[in-house]
Design an enzyme around this catalytic site. Structure first.
Site, short mmCIF file in Angstrom:
data_model
loop_
_atom_site.label_atom_id
_atom_site.label_comp_id
_atom_site.label_asym_id
_atom_site.label_seq_id
_atom_site.Cartn_x
_atom_site.Cartn_y
_atom_site.Cartn_z
N GLU A 1 11.59 8.21 1.90
CA GLU A 1 10.63 8.23 0.81
C GLU A 1 10.08 6.83 0.58
OE1 GLU A 1 12.30 11.97 -1.81
OE2 GLU A 1 12.92 9.96 -2.39
N CYS B 1 13.65 3.59 -9.90
CA CYS B 1 14.69 2.78 -9.25
C CYS B 1 15.99 3.54 -9.12
CB CYS B 1 14.91 1.50 -10.06
SG CYS B 1 16.13 0.40 -9.32
#
Length: 378
Positions: A98, A352
């Site tokens: 990703e 994150c």
């Protein structure tokens, strides 16, 4: 397209060392390589024969050994606010990684009360490995385990694919994997990104690491002016080892010595990433320990709200009050510039620590937060 040699996969045309070697062996001038890259970047579905003005020997070589892209864009998912886009990229070996595009409008933000110069820009968060062997307990990617390293071409292809969706100004190696555990492909990929046709400045590229000491020592020599971000996440070694098992191989005192040496050579701020885990590393004593550890350095500490996801829910996110008090101690007692990261793309599992294939996310945050890596350099 002609078949590749039996049993051999096609190589990415962006694998710089491989195509350079092949051109040299075939006595083809390597100055044509950036021209090929530029054409591929501008013409996503091109055939090799369509590229004009190459030496005649280049065409059969390209057809037999290289693909314009060995990666394919499997899916593109936009966040509800259209600011963040997550790319699911399938590699030639069937694995997936990703990457995340984060868009900013500097005209909407201010620094020191003044409007920031510029306008629209995008930062691309890039992966360097499929999975990760570091096993950080707060990171979804770490729960995957390590699958394989990406080639330099596969790293660059993330930028190629993302550039077709948004002009990319900054690149941060904060996606899947520990970049410095895939050192040679990382360095080669960055050298491609800073050369034509991409021509990114090294100062627009940030490499994040948990603290691979020997690689940190090499990095400044191999790529001067690069931004270094260190995933510190705790001010003392025992807490670090509890939440980051790989830290046992990189004692904190030796890591800080390596960072001191790095900073002395590069004369640049080092970014310190610090994930806020309730009751683990977010107390006042931890803030003072961190301040004392860093007060001799030129750093920017980026406090990161934890993103619960999947089986990582045994950690809790620090309260906004705790984050504020932690930031206040670092700023006022130790004069350390400290920001709080604005999490982007939580609704698409793009924030994150959330990059892991097929895990859902149910996290949102708010607050007075920094949004862009460029804002940290001011």
């Amino acid at each position: 397209m002609a078949a590749a040699a039996k049993g051999a996969a096609y190589k990415s045309v962006f694998d710089a060392s491989i195509i350079t070697e092949e051109f040299q062996n075939a006595q083809i001038n390597t100055r044509f390589i950036p021209l090929i890259w530029k054409y591929v970047l501008q013409n996503p579905n091109c055939e090799w024969d369509e590229i004009p003005s190459l030496p005649s020997a280049a065409y059969p070589l390209l057809r037999s050994k290289f693909k314009p892209s060995t990666s394919t864009l499997h899916s593109v998912i936009d966040s509800t606010d259209q600011v963040t886009t997550k790319l699911l990229i399938q590699l030639q070996n069937g694995a997936s990684v990703e990457a995340v595009i984060m868009r900013y409008d500097t005209r909407l933000g201010k620094y020191n009360g003044k409007a920031r110069p510029g306008g629209l820009r995008s930062t691309l968060c890039i992966s360097s490995q499929v999975g990760c062997k570091m096993g950080c307990k707060f990171c979804a990617t770490g729960s995957m385990g390590f699958k394989n390293n990406l080639s330099s071409g596969e790293i660059v292809e993330q930028l190629v694919l993302a550039s077709r969706l948004s002009p990319i100004r900054n690149v941060v190696f904060m996606g899947m994997g520990e970049p410095l555990n895939n050192y040679s492909p990382l360095v080669e990929a960055i050298r491609v990104m800073t050369a034509p046709p991409f021509q990114l400045s090294p100062r627009k590229i940030t490499v994040s690491t948990v603290g691979i000491i020997h690689a940190i020592k090499k990095l400044q020599h191999d790529i001067p002016n690069l931004n270094l971000a260190v995933s510190l996440h705790a001010p003392v070694q025992d807490i670090r080892c509890q939440i980051m098992p790989a830290a046992r191989a990189f004692p904190l005192d030796r890591l800080m010595d390596a960072l001191g040496e790095y900073q002395k050579k590069c004369q640049q701020k080092i970014f310190i990433e610090y994930i806020m885990l309730d009751g683990v590393n977010d107390e006042e004593q931890h803030a003072h320990q961190l301040g004392k550890l860093l007060e001799a350095f030129q750093v920017v500490v980026n406090l990161i709200p934890f993103n619960p996801i999947g089986n990582l829910s045994h950690f809790r996110t620090s309260s906004e009050h705790k984050v504020h008090e932690f930031q206040k101690i670092l700023r006022e007692a130790y004069k350390i510039r400290t920001t709080v990261r604005k999490q982007m793309g939580q609704d698409i599992s793009g924030a994150c620590g959330q990059l892991v294939i097929d895990l859902p996310n149910k996290r949102s945050v708010s607050g007075d937060l920094v949004t862009d890596i460029e804002d940290l350099r001011m």
